[in-house]
Design a protein around this motif. Structure first.
Motif, PDB file in Angstrom:
ATOM      1  N   GLU A  18       0.844  -1.188   0.000  1.00 13.53           N
ATOM      2  CA  GLU A  18       0.000   0.000   0.000  1.00 13.53           C
ATOM      3  C   GLU A  18       0.881   1.240   0.000  1.00 13.53           C
ATOM      4  O   GLU A  18       1.828   1.349   0.772  1.00 13.53           O
ATOM      5  CB  GLU A  18      -0.915   0.009   1.229  1.00 13.53           C
ATOM      6  CG  GLU A  18      -1.980  -1.079   1.211  1.00 13.53           C
ATOM      7  CD  GLU A  18      -2.976  -0.918   2.343  1.00 13.53           C
ATOM      8  OE1 GLU A  18      -2.960   0.158   2.979  1.00 13.53           O
ATOM      9  OE2 GLU A  18      -3.760  -1.841   2.582  1.00 13.53           O
ATOM     10  N   LEU A  19       0.548   2.177  -0.889  1.00 11.22           N
ATOM     11  CA  LEU A  19       1.305   3.408  -0.996  1.00 11.22           C
ATOM     12  C   LEU A  19       0.553   4.534  -0.294  1.00 11.22           C
ATOM     13  O   LEU A  19      -0.681   4.524  -0.234  1.00 11.22           O
ATOM     14  CB  LEU A  19       1.519   3.775  -2.469  1.00 11.22           C
ATOM     15  CG  LEU A  19       2.280   2.733  -3.306  1.00 11.22           C
ATOM     16  CD1 LEU A  19       2.332   3.175  -4.763  1.00 11.22           C
ATOM     17  CD2 LEU A  19       3.676   2.531  -2.761  1.00 11.22           C
ATOM     18  N   PRO A  20       1.280   5.486   0.279  1.00  6.73           N
ATOM     19  CA  PRO A  20       0.593   6.614   0.940  1.00  6.73           C
ATOM     20  C   PRO A  20      -0.236   7.411  -0.052  1.00  6.73           C
ATOM     21  O   PRO A  20       0.212   7.693  -1.162  1.00  6.73           O
ATOM     22  CB  PRO A  20       1.758   7.451   1.499  1.00  6.73           C
ATOM     23  CG  PRO A  20       2.944   7.065   0.662  1.00  6.73           C
ATOM     24  CD  PRO A  20       2.748   5.627   0.319  1.00  6.73           C
ATOM     25  N   ALA A  21      -1.443   7.731   0.329  1.00  6.81           N
ATOM     26  CA  ALA A  21      -2.361   8.463  -0.549  1.00  6.81           C
ATOM     27  C   ALA A  21      -2.142   9.965  -0.417  1.00  6.81           C
ATOM     28  O   ALA A  21      -1.829  10.466   0.665  1.00  6.81           O
ATOM     29  CB  ALA A  21      -3.805   8.119  -0.209  1.00  6.81           C
ATOM     30  N   PHE A  22      -2.277  10.663  -1.545  1.00  6.32           N
ATOM     31  CA  PHE A  22      -2.180  12.115  -1.516  1.00  6.32           C
ATOM     32  C   PHE A  22      -3.487  12.701  -0.978  1.00  6.32           C
ATOM     33  O   PHE A  22      -4.553  12.093  -1.081  1.00  6.32           O
ATOM     34  CB  PHE A  22      -1.920  12.663  -2.925  1.00  6.32           C
ATOM     35  CG  PHE A  22      -0.549  12.371  -3.448  1.00  6.32           C
ATOM     36  CD1 PHE A  22       0.539  13.080  -2.980  1.00  6.32           C
ATOM     37  CD2 PHE A  22      -0.343  11.382  -4.393  1.00  6.32           C
ATOM     38  CE1 PHE A  22       1.813  12.824  -3.452  1.00  6.32           C
ATOM     39  CE2 PHE A  22       0.925  11.113  -4.883  1.00  6.32           C
ATOM     40  CZ  PHE A  22       2.009  11.835  -4.409  1.00  6.32           C
ATOM     41  N   THR A  23      -3.384  13.875  -0.429  1.00  7.37           N
ATOM     42  CA  THR A  23      -4.578  14.587   0.002  1.00  7.37           C
ATOM     43  C   THR A  23      -5.399  14.961  -1.223  1.00  7.37           C
ATOM     44  O   THR A  23      -4.876  15.516  -2.177  1.00  7.37           O
ATOM     45  CB  THR A  23      -4.209  15.859   0.787  1.00  7.37           C
ATOM     46  OG1 THR A  23      -3.392  15.505   1.899  1.00  7.37           O
ATOM     47  CG2 THR A  23      -5.454  16.574   1.268  1.00  7.37           C
ATOM     48  N   ARG A  24      -6.674  14.628  -1.195  1.00  6.24           N
ATOM     49  CA  ARG A  24      -7.524  14.880  -2.359  1.00  6.24           C
ATOM     50  C   ARG A  24      -7.676  16.369  -2.586  1.00  6.24           C
ATOM     51  O   ARG A  24      -8.041  17.116  -1.671  1.00  6.24           O
ATOM     52  CB  ARG A  24      -8.899  14.246  -2.157  1.00  6.24           C
ATOM     53  CG  ARG A  24      -9.771  14.265  -3.405  1.00  6.24           C
ATOM     54  CD  ARG A  24     -11.137  13.631  -3.115  1.00  6.24           C
ATOM     55  NE  ARG A  24     -11.911  13.482  -4.328  1.00  6.24           N
ATOM     56  CZ  ARG A  24     -12.648  14.440  -4.888  1.00  6.24           C
ATOM     57  NH1 ARG A  24     -12.676  15.626  -4.335  1.00  6.24           N
ATOM     58  NH2 ARG A  24     -13.338  14.202  -5.989  1.00  6.24           N
ATOM     59  N   PRO A  25      -7.407  16.834  -3.807  1.00  3.48           N
ATOM     60  CA  PRO A  25      -7.581  18.263  -4.106  1.00  3.48           C
ATOM     61  C   PRO A  25      -9.049  18.662  -3.989  1.00  3.48           C
ATOM     62  O   PRO A  25      -9.957  17.842  -4.098  1.00  3.48           O
ATOM     63  CB  PRO A  25      -7.094  18.381  -5.556  1.00  3.48           C
ATOM     64  CG  PRO A  25      -6.280  17.161  -5.795  1.00  3.48           C
ATOM     65  CD  PRO A  25      -6.872  16.089  -4.944  1.00  3.48           C
ATOM     66  N   LYS A  26      -9.285  19.941  -3.767  1.00  3.40           N
ATOM     67  CA  LYS A  26     -10.636  20.450  -3.659  1.00  3.40           C
ATOM     68  C   LYS A  26     -11.290  20.504  -5.038  1.00  3.40           C
ATOM     69  O   LYS A  26     -10.632  20.720  -6.042  1.00  3.40           O
ATOM     70  CB  LYS A  26     -10.636  21.842  -3.030  1.00  3.40           C
ATOM     71  CG  LYS A  26     -10.141  21.857  -1.590  1.00  3.40           C
ATOM     72  CD  LYS A  26     -10.177  23.265  -1.020  1.00  3.40           C
ATOM     73  CE  LYS A  26      -9.683  23.274   0.427  1.00  3.40           C
ATOM     74  NZ  LYS A  26      -9.707  24.649   1.010  1.00  3.40           N
ATOM     75  N   GLY A  27     -12.589  20.292  -5.048  1.00  2.00           N
ATOM     76  CA  GLY A  27     -13.334  20.337  -6.304  1.00  2.00           C
ATOM     77  C   GLY A  27     -14.045  19.031  -6.572  1.00  2.00           C
ATOM     78  O   GLY A  27     -13.715  17.981  -5.995  1.00  2.00           O
ATOM     79  N   SER A  28     -15.010  19.067  -7.470  1.00  2.00           N
ATOM     80  CA  SER A  28     -15.749  17.861  -7.841  1.00  2.00           C
ATOM     81  C   SER A  28     -14.878  16.950  -8.705  1.00  2.00           C
ATOM     82  O   SER A  28     -13.865  17.380  -9.264  1.00  2.00           O
ATOM     83  CB  SER A  28     -17.023  18.232  -8.600  1.00  2.00           C
ATOM     84  OG  SER A  28     -16.708  18.839  -9.843  1.00  2.00           O
ATOM     85  N   SER A  29     -15.295  15.717  -8.811  1.00  2.00           N
ATOM     86  CA  SER A  29     -14.535  14.765  -9.635  1.00  2.00           C
ATOM     87  C   SER A  29     -14.456  15.234 -11.074  1.00  2.00           C
ATOM     88  O   SER A  29     -13.413  15.107 -11.730  1.00  2.00           O
ATOM     89  CB  SER A  29     -15.191  13.379  -9.564  1.00  2.00           C
ATOM     90  OG  SER A  29     -15.162  12.875  -8.247  1.00  2.00           O
ATOM     91  N   PHE A  30     -15.554  15.777 -11.578  1.00  2.48           N
ATOM     92  CA  PHE A  30     -15.564  16.267 -12.959  1.00  2.48           C
ATOM     93  C   PHE A  30     -14.569  17.405 -13.136  1.00  2.48           C
ATOM     94  O   PHE A  30     -13.848  17.468 -14.135  1.00  2.48           O
ATOM     95  CB  PHE A  30     -16.975  16.728 -13.340  1.00  2.48           C
ATOM     96  CG  PHE A  30     -17.061  17.288 -14.729  1.00  2.48           C
ATOM     97  CD1 PHE A  30     -17.106  16.445 -15.834  1.00  2.48           C
ATOM     98  CD2 PHE A  30     -17.084  18.660 -14.945  1.00  2.48           C
ATOM     99  CE1 PHE A  30     -17.181  16.951 -17.120  1.00  2.48           C
ATOM    100  CE2 PHE A  30     -17.153  19.186 -16.228  1.00  2.48           C
ATOM    101  CZ  PHE A  30     -17.209  18.326 -17.314  1.00  2.48           C
TER     102      PHE A  30
END
Length: 240
Positions: A18-30
Motif C-alpha cells: 500500500e502506498l501513501p495516498a495524496f490529500t484529495r484536491p478540492k473540487g468535484s470529480s468532474f
C-alpha cells in the motif's frame, strides 16, 4: 490458459504494498478530471504522446477487424493465420520490453518515441503488397508491430511520470488511458464500416493512414528533442 493467467495477475496485484495516498484536491470529480485534461492538452510533451497513442489505437483496433477478410482476399490465408499473427505480435512485445530495459542507456528516448509509431506504419504497409510477399510477411509485420510500440510504451510512461506533478499524476494517467481504450471501439467501427462497404483493402489503407498520423504526431512535436530522460523535468517545467 487466459483464465489462469488472469488469476495469477490478481494474486500478484493483491501482494502489492500500500502506498501513501495524496490529500484529495478540492473540487468535484468532474472538475478534477477536466483540470487533468486541460493540463495534457496544454503540455507540449503530453499532448503529442496522447495524440500518438490515440491514432495508433484507432489503427490497431481497425486492423484487428480488417485483417481476417484482407488475408483471405489478398493472401488466400485461413483464419488460423490471424492467431499466429497475434502470437508474433506478442513475441515482438516481449522482446521489445526485454530489450529496452537493457539497452535504454545506449538509445536516446527521442529515437524510441519516433521508432515505435514509425516502425508500425512501415510494418503494416508491407502487408498491402501481396504480389511481392507470401503469407509470412504478415507474421513479420505483426512482430514489428509488437516490438516498436512496446518499447515506445515504456519510454512514454517514463516521460509522463516525469512531466506530471505528483498530485496530478493519477488523474493525468486516467484521462490518457480512458482516451486510449475508449477510442478503440471507434477504430473498430470505422475499420469494419470501410471494409464492409468498400473493401478490406480500403480498410487496410485506413489503418496505414492512422499509423502515419501517429508517426506524424511524434515527429512534428517536441518529442523529437528529448535526448535524455534527465532533461524531461527541466523541459516540462518550461512548457507546463
Amino acid at each position: 490458459l487466459a483464465a489462469i493467467s488472469a488469476l495469477i495477475a490478481v494474486m500478484a496485484i493483491v501482494q502489492l504494498p500500500e502506498l501513501p495516498a495524496f490529500t484529495r484536491p478540492k473540487g468535484s470529480s468532474f472538475q478534477l478530471i477536466l483540470e487533468a485534461g486541460q493540463y495534457i492538452f496544454k503540455h507540449d510533451l503530453l499532448r503529442p504522446i496522447t495524440a500518438c497513442a490515440l491514432f495508433w489505437n484507432i489503427a490497431f483496433s481497425a486492423l484487428l477487424v480488417v485483417l481476417i477478410p484482407f488475408m483471405s482476399e489478398q493472401y488466400n490465408a485461413n483464419p488460423n493465420t490471424f492467431g499466429l499473427a497475434l502470437a508474433a505480435f506478442g513475441a515482438g512485445g516481449i522482446l521489445g520490453s526485454w530489450s529496452i530495459s537493457r539497452f535504454s542507456k545506449s538509445v536516446t528516448p527521442n529515437f524510441i518515441l519516433l521508432y515505435g509509431p514509425g516502425s508500425s506504419a512501415a510494418a503494416i504497409s508491407l502487408l498491402i503488397f501481396p504480389q511481392f510477399f507470401d503469407v509470412n510477411i504478415i507474421y513479420v509485420g505483426f512482430f514489428f508491430l509488437g516490438l516498436g510500440p512496446s518499447m515506445w510504451l515504456i519510454v512514454q510512461n517514463s516521460i509522463r511520470q516525469l512531466a506530471t506533478p505528483n498530485q496530478m499524476l493519477g488523474r493525468v494517467n486516467s484521462v490518457i488511458q480512458t482516451a486510449i481504450y475508449g477510442i478503440r471501439p471507434v477504430g473498430a467501427l470505422i475499420g469494419g464500416f470501410i471494409a464492409g462497404t468498400l473493401s478490406p483493402s480500403h480498410g487496410m489503407t485506413f489503418v496505414i493512414v492512422m499509423m502515419v498520423c501517429s508517426f506524424a504526431a511524434a515527429v512534428f512535436s517536441r518529442l523529437r528533442n528529448i535526448s535524455s530522460l534527465s532533461h524531461v523535468s527541466v523541459l516540462s517545467s518550461r512548457l507546463a
